[in-house]
Scaffold this motif. Sequence first.
Motif, short mmCIF file in Angstrom:
data_model
loop_
_atom_site.label_atom_id
_atom_site.label_comp_id
_atom_site.label_asym_id
_atom_site.label_seq_id
_atom_site.Cartn_x
_atom_site.Cartn_y
_atom_site.Cartn_z
N GLY A 121 0.81 -1.22 0.00
CA GLY A 121 0.00 0.00 0.00
C GLY A 121 0.84 1.26 0.00
O GLY A 121 0.29 2.37 0.06
N GLY A 122 2.17 1.13 0.00
CA GLY A 122 3.04 2.29 -0.12
C GLY A 122 3.27 3.04 1.18
O GLY A 122 3.74 4.18 1.18
N ILE A 123 2.95 2.40 2.32
CA ILE A 123 3.23 3.03 3.63
C ILE A 123 4.56 2.48 4.14
O ILE A 123 4.85 1.28 3.96
CB ILE A 123 2.09 2.70 4.62
CG1 ILE A 123 0.77 3.29 4.12
CG2 ILE A 123 2.41 3.23 6.03
CD1 ILE A 123 -0.45 2.86 4.93
N LYS A 124 5.37 3.34 4.76
CA LYS A 124 6.66 2.86 5.26
C LYS A 124 6.45 1.95 6.47
O LYS A 124 5.49 2.14 7.24
CB LYS A 124 7.57 4.03 5.61
CG LYS A 124 8.13 4.70 4.34
CD LYS A 124 9.04 5.84 4.65
CE LYS A 124 8.24 7.13 4.67
NZ LYS A 124 9.02 8.35 4.57
N VAL A 125 7.34 0.99 6.61
CA VAL A 125 7.16 -0.05 7.63
C VAL A 125 8.03 0.24 8.85
O VAL A 125 9.22 0.55 8.74
CB VAL A 125 7.54 -1.44 7.04
CG1 VAL A 125 7.60 -2.50 8.13
CG2 VAL A 125 6.53 -1.84 5.96
N CYS A 126 7.40 0.13 10.03
CA CYS A 126 8.10 0.20 11.31
C CYS A 126 7.87 -1.17 11.96
O CYS A 126 6.73 -1.51 12.28
CB CYS A 126 7.50 1.31 12.16
SG CYS A 126 8.13 1.35 13.85
N SER A 127 8.93 -1.95 12.12
CA SER A 127 8.75 -3.26 12.73
C SER A 127 10.00 -3.69 13.47
O SER A 127 11.12 -3.57 12.97
CB SER A 127 8.40 -4.31 11.65
OG SER A 127 8.05 -5.54 12.27
N GLY A 128 9.78 -4.17 14.68
CA GLY A 128 10.90 -4.62 15.51
C GLY A 128 10.38 -5.63 16.50
O GLY A 128 9.50 -6.45 16.17
N GLY A 129 10.88 -5.58 17.72
CA GLY A 129 10.43 -6.57 18.69
C GLY A 129 10.90 -6.26 20.10
O GLY A 129 11.34 -5.15 20.40
N ILE A 130 10.76 -7.29 20.92
CA ILE A 130 11.01 -7.13 22.37
C ILE A 130 12.08 -8.13 22.79
O ILE A 130 12.08 -9.27 22.33
CB ILE A 130 9.72 -7.44 23.17
CG1 ILE A 130 8.51 -6.71 22.59
CG2 ILE A 130 9.90 -7.10 24.64
CD1 ILE A 130 7.20 -6.98 23.34
N VAL A 131 12.95 -7.72 23.67
CA VAL A 131 13.88 -8.67 24.30
C VAL A 131 13.61 -8.69 25.80
O VAL A 131 13.09 -7.72 26.37
CB VAL A 131 15.37 -8.34 24.00
CG1 VAL A 131 15.64 -8.38 22.52
CG2 VAL A 131 15.77 -6.99 24.58
N GLY A 132 13.93 -9.83 26.42
CA GLY A 132 13.75 -9.96 27.87
C GLY A 132 12.50 -10.75 28.22
O GLY A 132 11.98 -10.64 29.34
N MET A 133 12.00 -11.57 27.25
CA MET A 133 10.78 -12.34 27.52
C MET A 133 11.10 -13.82 27.76
O MET A 133 10.22 -14.67 27.67
CB MET A 133 9.81 -12.23 26.33
CG MET A 133 9.45 -10.79 25.98
SD MET A 133 8.11 -10.70 24.76
CE MET A 133 8.91 -11.40 23.32
N GLY A 134 12.38 -14.13 28.00
CA GLY A 134 12.78 -15.52 28.20
C GLY A 134 13.31 -16.18 26.94
O GLY A 134 13.56 -17.38 26.91
N GLU A 135 13.47 -15.38 25.87
CA GLU A 135 14.00 -15.91 24.61
C GLU A 135 15.52 -16.10 24.71
O GLU A 135 16.16 -15.52 25.58
CB GLU A 135 13.66 -14.95 23.45
CG GLU A 135 14.45 -13.65 23.41
CD GLU A 135 14.09 -12.64 24.48
OE1 GLU A 135 12.97 -12.72 25.02
OE2 GLU A 135 14.94 -11.79 24.82
N THR A 136 16.08 -16.87 23.78
CA THR A 136 17.52 -17.06 23.77
C THR A 136 18.17 -15.97 22.92
O THR A 136 17.47 -15.26 22.17
CB THR A 136 17.89 -18.43 23.13
OG1 THR A 136 17.39 -18.40 21.78
CG2 THR A 136 17.27 -19.60 23.89
N ILE A 137 19.49 -15.91 23.02
CA ILE A 137 20.22 -14.97 22.14
C ILE A 137 19.95 -15.35 20.68
O ILE A 137 19.77 -14.48 19.82
CB ILE A 137 21.74 -15.02 22.44
CG1 ILE A 137 22.03 -14.64 23.89
CG2 ILE A 137 22.53 -14.16 21.44
CD1 ILE A 137 21.99 -13.18 24.22
#
Length: 324
Positions: free
Chosen positions: A186-202
């Motif tokens: 649709g031609g909108i710029k994308v902002c996407s990332g995430g969260i660390v510190g939820m018990g995930e591994t490196i």
Amino acid sequence: MQAGQPCRSWEKDEAKAIYDLPWPELMFRAQTVHRQHFDPAEIEQASLLSIKTGGCPEDCGYCSQSTRYDTGVTATKLMQVERVLAEAERARAGGATRFCMGAAWRSPKDRDIDKVCAMIEGVRALGMETCVTLGMLSSAQVERLAGAGLDYYNHNVDTSPEFYSEIITTRTMDDRLETLAHVREGGIKVCSGGIVGMGETIADRIGMLVLLAGLDPPPESVPLNMWNEIQGTPVMDKGEPVDPIAFVRLVALARILMPRSVVRLSAGRHAMSDETQALCFLAGANSIFTGDTLLTTGNPQRRQDAALLAKLGMRAGAIQASSR
Ligand code: SAM
Ligand code: DTB
Ligand code: SF4
């Protein structure tokens, strides 16, 4: 900014080898890449407003706004357009150049989109960049937001594909990627990332960045959130404090894998020392949220951020990637 960021797919092993580089080498590489595309003394200031809080049917295990957990957050209706614009003016007076509006929805209803379009038009008229985060979108909804002049859509992948179902079961990573594809088309710029510190591994953290960098093109804006503790959520039992050095390594990896993206230190800054934030800026982070609240949790006060930037001889600005 950003036109034609090349997509270069990275292998997880390759990314891990960068993440594990000796510290001076990692910082040097991140700095070199950062300086090719940005003024390294400039930090973007974005401001966040919750336009509809709580009452969300999704089960994201980290979130204060899900109805499934007893977090003490009171649900609200969608805010009136006038109030949103007053908040945007306040944010602009405080130095923000981007205004991000967040709603606790699984996906918006069509009548909600009318009001959000009015908010976008009003914020644009104030001369600010606009971003909204409303949950999953159909192509038709994207078209309407684009028509209102929306600059960015925030929709985080949140974690690695492997860890996703440990945190959220009411939607899949593929649902997330589908909305991102609609936004891009649709031609909108994308902002996407995430969260660390939820018990995930490196390895999960690295996998999340490899996924983002492999989007074609990668997101223009990449928020890295350190999980803000929320009592009553399932992540409270599995989350653990993130080692600051590990966090800075991740920021450096994001910078190297996505050279032209704006990398934002998002949630979790109020738990970070000035020294950790300074290292994140050295590693290539070039955006922060300003204002003393995020959506439902705290953020450093504007004057604290101003003092930190002054101490570092850095300045707030509307970030422009250069072709240097
Ligand atoms: N409901 C929409 C959605 O989930 O896409 C938009 C709002 S949602 C709150 C936006 C993002 O905030 C989430 O994707 C997540 O990455 C981040 N977030 C939520 N709670 C958080 C927390 N406690 N700490 C850090 N980041 C959080
Ligand atoms: C993002 O990645 N972080 C922001 C924004 N996008 C919408 C949200 C942070 C929310 C932190 C938890 C809270 O305040 O409720
Ligand atoms: Fe709802 Fe978004 Fe919170 Fe998930 S992250 S519970 S979708 S508000």
